[in-house]
Design a protein around this motif. Sequence first.
Motif, PDB file in Angstrom:
ATOM      1  N   LEU A  29     -36.806  18.670   3.573  1.00  7.72           N
ATOM      2  CA  LEU A  29     -35.536  17.321   3.725  1.00  7.72           C
ATOM      3  C   LEU A  29     -36.537  16.063   4.468  1.00  7.72           C
ATOM      4  O   LEU A  29     -37.054  16.657   5.459  1.00  7.72           O
ATOM      5  CB  LEU A  29     -34.544  17.698   4.325  1.00  7.72           C
ATOM      6  N   LEU A  30     -36.586  14.915   3.885  1.00  5.60           N
ATOM      7  CA  LEU A  30     -37.405  13.988   4.666  1.00  5.60           C
ATOM      8  C   LEU A  30     -36.275  12.672   4.727  1.00  5.60           C
ATOM      9  O   LEU A  30     -35.612  12.352   3.641  1.00  5.60           O
ATOM     10  CB  LEU A  30     -38.563  13.548   3.843  1.00  5.60           C
ATOM     11  N   VAL A  31     -35.990  12.147   5.838  1.00  5.34           N
ATOM     12  CA  VAL A  31     -34.880  11.225   5.808  1.00  5.34           C
ATOM     13  C   VAL A  31     -35.616  10.044   6.550  1.00  5.34           C
ATOM     14  O   VAL A  31     -36.274  10.370   7.752  1.00  5.34           O
ATOM     15  CB  VAL A  31     -33.588  11.758   6.528  1.00  5.34           C
ATOM     16  N   PHE A  32     -35.610   8.840   6.014  1.00  7.91           N
ATOM     17  CA  PHE A  32     -35.882   7.862   6.892  1.00  7.91           C
ATOM     18  C   PHE A  32     -35.274   6.387   6.377  1.00  7.91           C
ATOM     19  O   PHE A  32     -34.594   6.284   5.688  1.00  7.91           O
ATOM     20  CB  PHE A  32     -37.634   7.364   6.372  1.00  7.91           C
ATOM     21  N   GLY A  33     -35.461   5.205   7.383  1.00  4.60           N
ATOM     22  CA  GLY A  33     -34.840   4.334   7.122  1.00  4.60           C
ATOM     23  C   GLY A  33     -35.516   3.046   7.986  1.00  4.60           C
ATOM     24  O   GLY A  33     -36.561   3.299   8.382  1.00  4.60           O
ATOM     25  N   TYR A  34     -35.096   1.959   7.619  1.00  7.91           N
ATOM     26  CA  TYR A  34     -35.453   0.627   7.977  1.00  7.91           C
ATOM     27  C   TYR A  34     -34.835   0.028   8.879  1.00  7.91           C
ATOM     28  O   TYR A  34     -33.351  -0.249   8.704  1.00  7.91           O
ATOM     29  CB  TYR A  34     -36.019  -0.153   6.782  1.00  7.91           C
ATOM     30  N   ALA A  35     -35.044  -0.702   9.869  1.00  4.71           N
ATOM     31  CA  ALA A  35     -34.252  -1.434  10.864  1.00  4.71           C
ATOM     32  C   ALA A  35     -33.801  -2.909   9.844  1.00  4.71           C
ATOM     33  O   ALA A  35     -34.702  -3.283   8.978  1.00  4.71           O
ATOM     34  CB  ALA A  35     -35.168  -2.006  11.950  1.00  4.71           C
ATOM     35  N   CYS A  36     -32.644  -3.282  10.112  1.00  2.00           N
ATOM     36  CA  CYS A  36     -32.250  -4.212   9.319  1.00  2.00           C
ATOM     37  C   CYS A  36     -31.221  -5.521  10.185  1.00  2.00           C
ATOM     38  O   CYS A  36     -30.382  -4.817  10.934  1.00  2.00           O
ATOM     39  CB  CYS A  36     -31.373  -3.889   8.082  1.00  2.00           C
TER      40      CYS A  36
END
Length: 121
Positions: A29-36
């Motif tokens: 499982l790989l979860v990532f995100g970006y600041a917005c």
Amino acid sequence: MYRRGAAKRDPNNKPVKKDVSDSDKYADLLVFGYACKLFRDDEKALYHEHGKHLIPWMGDKSIMIDRYDGRGHLHDLSEYDSGSWNTSYQLSEEEARIETLCDEERYLALHTDLLEEEARQ
């Protein structure tokens, strides 16, 4: 995360439970995100709400699409019209019979209550 083959068993032929740590459980499982950052722009919101960002498709003012819509790349749809496709192909008697049976199954729920039929069986 699935293992091929039979599960390991103890001498009494009962499955052996393997201790699985949390890190092993979620290794794939790989979860990532970006600041917005969000900015409130009421003028731009009204512009989009009224559809002013849309453009006419093929010059037809009655069909408005977004400029990023994939339909903007379709210029000639005559190939996909119902009258121009597959007009020369004729079904054999066997194919027509199978097609009729498929249509009966396909549209069965339109004229039969499937839950009642299942309960009856």
